[in-house]
Design a protein around this motif. Sequence first.
Motif, PDB file in Angstrom:
ATOM      1  N   ASP A 146       0.986  -1.065  -0.076  1.00 13.15           N
ATOM      2  CA  ASP A 146      -0.045  -0.041   0.141  1.00 13.15           C
ATOM      3  C   ASP A 146       0.886   1.269   0.005  1.00 13.15           C
ATOM      4  O   ASP A 146       1.309   1.545   1.059  1.00 13.15           O
ATOM      5  N   GLN A 147       1.136   1.926  -1.277  1.00 11.92           N
ATOM      6  CA  GLN A 147       2.076   3.064  -1.317  1.00 11.92           C
ATOM      7  C   GLN A 147       1.294   4.225  -0.683  1.00 11.92           C
ATOM      8  O   GLN A 147       2.124   5.058  -0.091  1.00 11.92           O
ATOM      9  N   VAL A 148       0.297   4.237  -0.516  1.00 16.18           N
ATOM     10  CA  VAL A 148      -0.400   5.601  -0.027  1.00 16.18           C
ATOM     11  C   VAL A 148      -0.011   5.606   1.542  1.00 16.18           C
ATOM     12  O   VAL A 148       0.454   6.757   2.144  1.00 16.18           O
ATOM     13  N   VAL A 149      -0.193   4.603   2.092  1.00 13.42           N
ATOM     14  CA  VAL A 149       0.359   4.519   3.451  1.00 13.42           C
ATOM     15  C   VAL A 149       1.662   4.628   3.768  1.00 13.42           C
ATOM     16  O   VAL A 149       2.305   5.144   4.764  1.00 13.42           O
ATOM     17  N   SER A 150       2.483   3.796   2.784  1.00 16.36           N
ATOM     18  CA  SER A 150       3.930   3.748   3.250  1.00 16.36           C
ATOM     19  C   SER A 150       4.586   4.861   2.803  1.00 16.36           C
ATOM     20  O   SER A 150       5.847   5.364   3.360  1.00 16.36           O
ATOM     21  N   TYR A 151       4.038   5.792   1.996  1.00 17.91           N
ATOM     22  CA  TYR A 151       4.598   7.230   1.628  1.00 17.91           C
ATOM     23  C   TYR A 151       4.955   8.084   3.114  1.00 17.91           C
ATOM     24  O   TYR A 151       6.234   8.625   2.966  1.00 17.91           O
TER      25      TYR A 151
ATOM     26  N   ILE B   3       9.390  10.108   6.412  1.00 22.31           N
ATOM     27  CA  ILE B   3      10.011  10.357   7.937  1.00 22.31           C
ATOM     28  C   ILE B   3      11.380   9.840   7.988  1.00 22.31           C
ATOM     29  O   ILE B   3      12.283  10.465   8.456  1.00 22.31           O
ATOM     30  N   TYR B   4      11.450   8.463   7.454  1.00 24.03           N
ATOM     31  CA  TYR B   4      12.864   7.783   7.683  1.00 24.03           C
ATOM     32  C   TYR B   4      14.004   8.615   6.673  1.00 24.03           C
ATOM     33  O   TYR B   4      15.082   8.726   7.132  1.00 24.03           O
ATOM     34  N   ILE B   5      13.602   9.066   5.534  1.00 18.41           N
ATOM     35  CA  ILE B   5      14.510   9.733   4.688  1.00 18.41           C
ATOM     36  C   ILE B   5      14.854  10.936   5.489  1.00 18.41           C
ATOM     37  O   ILE B   5      16.071  11.546   5.318  1.00 18.41           O
ATOM     38  N   LYS B   6      13.903  11.737   6.084  1.00 17.30           N
ATOM     39  CA  LYS B   6      14.167  12.923   6.501  1.00 17.30           C
ATOM     40  C   LYS B   6      15.133  12.627   7.912  1.00 17.30           C
ATOM     41  O   LYS B   6      15.959  13.446   8.193  1.00 17.30           O
ATOM     42  N   GLU B   7      15.162  11.782   8.625  1.00 20.37           N
ATOM     43  CA  GLU B   7      15.937  11.275   9.588  1.00 20.37           C
ATOM     44  C   GLU B   7      17.591  11.347   9.238  1.00 20.37           C
ATOM     45  O   GLU B   7      18.382  11.679   9.818  1.00 20.37           O
TER      46      GLU B   7
ATOM     47  N   ASN C 196      23.289   0.544   4.928  1.00 23.57           N
ATOM     48  CA  ASN C 196      22.129  -0.298   4.724  1.00 23.57           C
ATOM     49  C   ASN C 196      20.773   0.322   4.464  1.00 23.57           C
ATOM     50  O   ASN C 196      19.870   0.072   3.619  1.00 23.57           O
ATOM     51  N   GLU C 197      20.685   1.491   5.420  1.00 17.52           N
ATOM     52  CA  GLU C 197      19.278   1.964   5.179  1.00 17.52           C
ATOM     53  C   GLU C 197      19.306   3.083   4.039  1.00 17.52           C
ATOM     54  O   GLU C 197      18.040   2.906   3.395  1.00 17.52           O
ATOM     55  N   LEU C 198      20.390   3.515   3.344  1.00 12.35           N
ATOM     56  CA  LEU C 198      20.247   4.068   2.099  1.00 12.35           C
ATOM     57  C   LEU C 198      20.146   3.179   1.015  1.00 12.35           C
ATOM     58  O   LEU C 198      19.228   3.585   0.349  1.00 12.35           O
ATOM     59  N   ARG C 199      20.728   1.953   1.206  1.00 12.03           N
ATOM     60  CA  ARG C 199      20.334   0.971   0.088  1.00 12.03           C
ATOM     61  C   ARG C 199      19.034   0.673  -0.001  1.00 12.03           C
ATOM     62  O   ARG C 199      18.519   0.210  -0.989  1.00 12.03           O
ATOM     63  N   LEU C 200      18.515   0.149   1.305  1.00 17.20           N
ATOM     64  CA  LEU C 200      16.981  -0.033   1.519  1.00 17.20           C
ATOM     65  C   LEU C 200      16.045   0.917   0.698  1.00 17.20           C
ATOM     66  O   LEU C 200      15.071   0.430  -0.150  1.00 17.20           O
ATOM     67  N   TRP C 201      16.208   2.111   1.006  1.00 14.06           N
ATOM     68  CA  TRP C 201      15.219   3.151   0.308  1.00 14.06           C
ATOM     69  C   TRP C 201      15.640   3.347  -1.386  1.00 14.06           C
ATOM     70  O   TRP C 201      14.675   3.439  -2.035  1.00 14.06           O
TER      71      TRP C 201
END
Length: 812
Positions: free
Chosen positions: A465-470, A475-479, A506-511
């Motif tokens: 569900d991309q609407v919820v995950s957006y 927030i995670y990219i902002k951190e 690994n956080e960058l790789r994930l996104w």
Amino acid sequence: MNVFTQEPMSDSSESENSSSKQLKKRSVKKKQNKNKKADSKTNNKNKINVNKNKNKNKQNQTKNNQQQKHDQKQNKNKKKKQNKNKKKNQNQNQNKNKNQKQNKNKNQNKIQKKTPNKQKKQPKKELNQVDKQILTHQEELELLKKEQPEFYKYMLENDQEALSFGHGLQFSSKEPESIQEQEQEQDKDKEIELEKNDTNKKKPEKQKTSTKNKKKLKREILGRKDIEDFKTLLSGNLENIKPSHLKKILLAFQCGCRIEDFNTELFLEKEGSDDEPIEFPFIFENSKICSDFVVMVIKLLPNYFDHKLGFDPQKYSDTSKTRGKIAFNATKWNKIKQFAVSFLSNLQFLLSKQENEQEQELMIKFILTKIDSRLVPYYLTSKLLSFSLSKTLIAFWGKIKDEQIKGRSYLIVRKIALGCPTNLYEKLIRRLHSEYKRHTLISKKNSYENLQFLMNCVVDFFGIDQVVSYSLVFIYIKELASLMRLTINAKKKESAKKICTWEFINELRLWINLLSSHGSGELQPLISPLCQITFGVLQYINSPVLLPMKFILIKNLNHLSRKTGVYTPVSEFLLNILDLPILKQKAKQMKDEKIYELYRTIHVTKEDAKSFLYQEKVVRESLKLLLEHLEINSYSISFPELVIPTIIHLKRFQKNSKIKRFNIQAQQLIEKMNKNSKFIKNQRQLIEFGPNDQTKIEEFLLNEKEKKSSPLTKFYLHLTNLENEKKKVLEKSKQLEMERTERKEKGITDKKEKNTLVRKRRRERAKIRRKESRNQAKQLKKMEKKKLQKQILDINELNEFKDIVEDMDLSD
């Protein structure tokens, strides 16, 4: 004549009247204007007076407010001082009371002194988990009376035991009032006697004694015959099963799930307080009987629920259609709800208790297959059950090493996410992401492959569900951006350690992987901020020790541009690597040079960075990534103009470098770029549209791109095939080495394997002996040949000498 004379007279009179009226109107208007001017003057004067009064009132109010604030401050300060004094007094009193209590406890246990006439107040006891379940059951029965009175009457007439479900496990300390009153009186008498004895003897060493006799439950021992009876009942005609039978089966199943070690001695489980154990109504003869009964119930009981609901689990394949809804009929489900919920909660408890992977691996696999095939729609009926089950499965997904258990547990969580509401889906995303963060460190062997599996699962789960995950991804990219900003502004070595870690990478790789797979949808606006973060990290890293980290990030950016079609200017960073001063210096040949895998390390030591092997890998990898970047953009119209600075930079690198290998690789890449630019220039001449038509520009060379006909793509595919073949050969050699080491460590205890090895060794030795004997024979033959040749030469020389002598004699 009179008639004619009268008419003009009338006209003159009318004109006089009109003129008089006009004069009157003018006079009235003048008066009105004067009155208006006078009124406006008075109004202005009144306004001025009102404004003056307002200003005066405001000034007075401000003065009053200032005085009030001053008074409030003084009152607050007074209150603070009073509170401080109170706290000091309270602390002093508390310390005194504590000291008094400690002295009393050392000498004598407290006994409450109360008169015999007054009744003793009983302390409130906390409810156990089982008591709470019973209270909820009673509340549900009261609701059933109000909502469905006809069904309640039917249960009273046919089966009253079903309405008393759960009373078998209620073992609190409550008893009839008459017995409690008797015990209270006995306790009071004993306390009074103890007080008297303490005053006479002055030895306070006795403790409290409670002589409450608790009721013990009569336990039933379940053997093999009882289990066979249950099996025949569940496998036979399902309509013959009564609620009383089903109640008994579920109680026995609860006992089997709650027992820890399956020993007959350990059938008590303490829940809540340590002094109040809960006793189970059933005991199993052996551990085998208990395990067989639990497996039998898990296999056969879902058939009963399916039969009562008329549910076919094979038809219920896609849970996305029934999002946040129950898949059953409501009236039928309410009849079976209590039994089904007790079965599902006990099964979830049994699964959460399976901690040892090796010992209980088969049981975990059996339960997971049963849940995946049939029981997921039952868990979706309640949020608590689905969330508790998903927590245990996410823990298995992260901790357990077995691939089958990891994959099956993730698939069940994915099915729950497809059928559950959005609130629960957000909780599951956060839970799964936190579990992924725990395993981002790459320290042990084979952990890189495990992390790649976890990453792929997280990417798939966010894409449901991309609407919820957006919002969560934002927030995670902002951190990450805030952390990078702090490190750049700090300008310290300690702050750089926060970025140069496996957790951050690994956080960058994930996104990046998430946006490369789901970037064409609603997550597309997050591509630009994520690329800016990676570019900032690449600019911040300049030391040759951290080049492996650069290669990891550049490779991921190439992957993103290949999947989404977004241009990422990576060539600048790769060409700057070739201009490092370490590559221009002479490399040192170390005795023990380490073989680095650049994509499984972040940093290297300073001594290893100066080695020849490391420098060779750096140049090769930078040229390879540059070739990949150019191959992705090899079908664009602007390729010839895009390649000009790279060609100039590579020619400069050829002049400065003294190693022939690097120069040859750079020359090959320059030749392929020139060929590709000619290929695109020839295709440009056939075009009939301008630079404003973006749709046609995007459609430029689509057929050639599908066929992979450009010279750069052919060269890139050729190199990748060669590398894959090399990897296969290396993997085979590594497997053989691993098998040899394992055999050495084990020592090979089996006789058959020993015999086979002995036979192989004998054959090898025999072959060696044969070879040696053959070599010896060959050497002997060679020696004999040499001797014969010498003998023949000697004979020939003698014959020649004799001929010469005979000739001399003849001449004489």
